[in-house]
Scaffold this motif. Sequence first.
Motif, short mmCIF file in Angstrom:
data_model
loop_
_atom_site.label_atom_id
_atom_site.label_comp_id
_atom_site.label_asym_id
_atom_site.label_seq_id
_atom_site.Cartn_x
_atom_site.Cartn_y
_atom_site.Cartn_z
N GLN A 1 5.01 0.72 3.59
CA GLN A 1 3.67 1.42 3.04
C GLN A 1 2.83 1.95 3.79
O GLN A 1 2.30 3.12 3.58
CB GLN A 1 3.31 0.33 1.97
CG GLN A 1 4.41 -0.25 0.90
CD GLN A 1 3.81 -1.63 0.27
OE1 GLN A 1 3.30 -2.44 0.80
NE2 GLN A 1 3.81 -1.44 -1.04
N PRO B 1 0.08 -4.87 2.35
CA PRO B 1 1.01 -3.80 2.31
C PRO B 1 1.86 -4.08 3.72
O PRO B 1 1.69 -4.70 4.51
CB PRO B 1 -0.21 -2.49 2.83
CG PRO B 1 -1.30 -3.44 3.43
CD PRO B 1 -1.49 -4.71 2.66
N GLU C 1 4.46 5.34 5.38
CA GLU C 1 4.43 6.16 4.39
C GLU C 1 2.99 6.73 4.02
O GLU C 1 3.01 8.18 3.89
CB GLU C 1 5.20 5.59 3.04
CG GLU C 1 5.67 6.72 2.15
CD GLU C 1 4.44 7.00 1.00
OE1 GLU C 1 4.27 8.22 0.52
OE2 GLU C 1 3.24 6.42 0.83
#
Length: 325
Positions: free
Chosen positions: A292, A288, A295
């Motif tokens: 990401q 990731p 978020e």
Amino acid sequence: MANSTGLIMRCLQALAGFYIMNKVVPMNGIFFAILLIYILFTPYYYISLLYFAYMYLDRHTPSRGGRGFHIWRNLFIFKWFADYFPMKLVKTHDLDPGKNYFFICHPHGLLSLSFVGHFALQRTGFATMFKGLFVRFVSLDIQFWFPIHREFALAMGVIAANRQSIEWCLSGKEGNKGGQVVALVVGGGREVLAAHPNTMNLCLKNRKGFVKIALTTGTSLVPVLSFGENEVFEQKAFAPNSRFRRYQEWMLKTFGCTQPVPKSLLPIRHPITTVVGKPIPVAKVDNPSAEQINELHDRYIDSLRQLFNENKDKYGSKNLKLTII
């Protein structure tokens, strides 16, 4: 007669509370360590040698799923402990036993007693509410440094607080493709020092390791809030530049835990209601990105705030505020 029975039960619950506190804080482990070292210099030295050999051979168990014994968890003393406050577990959504879940628990409080009762000892109905799910509770590696004490922790289904340990349970390395739950209190020692009655100060702003693990294993995140955890202890607050505060900070940086000073030997009898929120589905991402991770972290905090706002009036108080630090 009824009054006498009630008094006896309250005394038993208090003794159970004191016993669990000593199990959560591994002070008894120091006693056992000294005892085993002493035995080395007696004709029974082989007892200590055998145990230390076993401890070495078993050193990986806390990071490989641990071991939990239902017979041990079902001891009546643990039910007394849960009834001391009392503790209550509230389910808001059904969880699919074919999937894995990462319970993120707040607040830490001084000793995370409610999460020990719910997820380590399972004395408040977890197995009945969430059928088909097997839960493990994460605690500091220091719990497994001390002889004998480590056996008590392992018997309660406690696992070590490191990435490899959590991923072992959530990535299917045991051969289990679903039904695994790992419960982690993310606030750590920093949140311990911020734990005061009638507050909900959560050290979460820069805690993103759990988010990365959820992404790399594709595990749903589940926010868990305990209303009343911060009310069962009052701790002495020290000035930022005081000698003891500097000692607390040193412990935090050196060992990852710290030494709060509670104002009472026993926790306060105050109801603790723990609410298990709605799972946040997470798609598996092998590597990731920071974007990401951020978020999903933001999504998690939004879900946590929603869970708090929906339940604070029922189980907390109207003046209680959630503060992310």
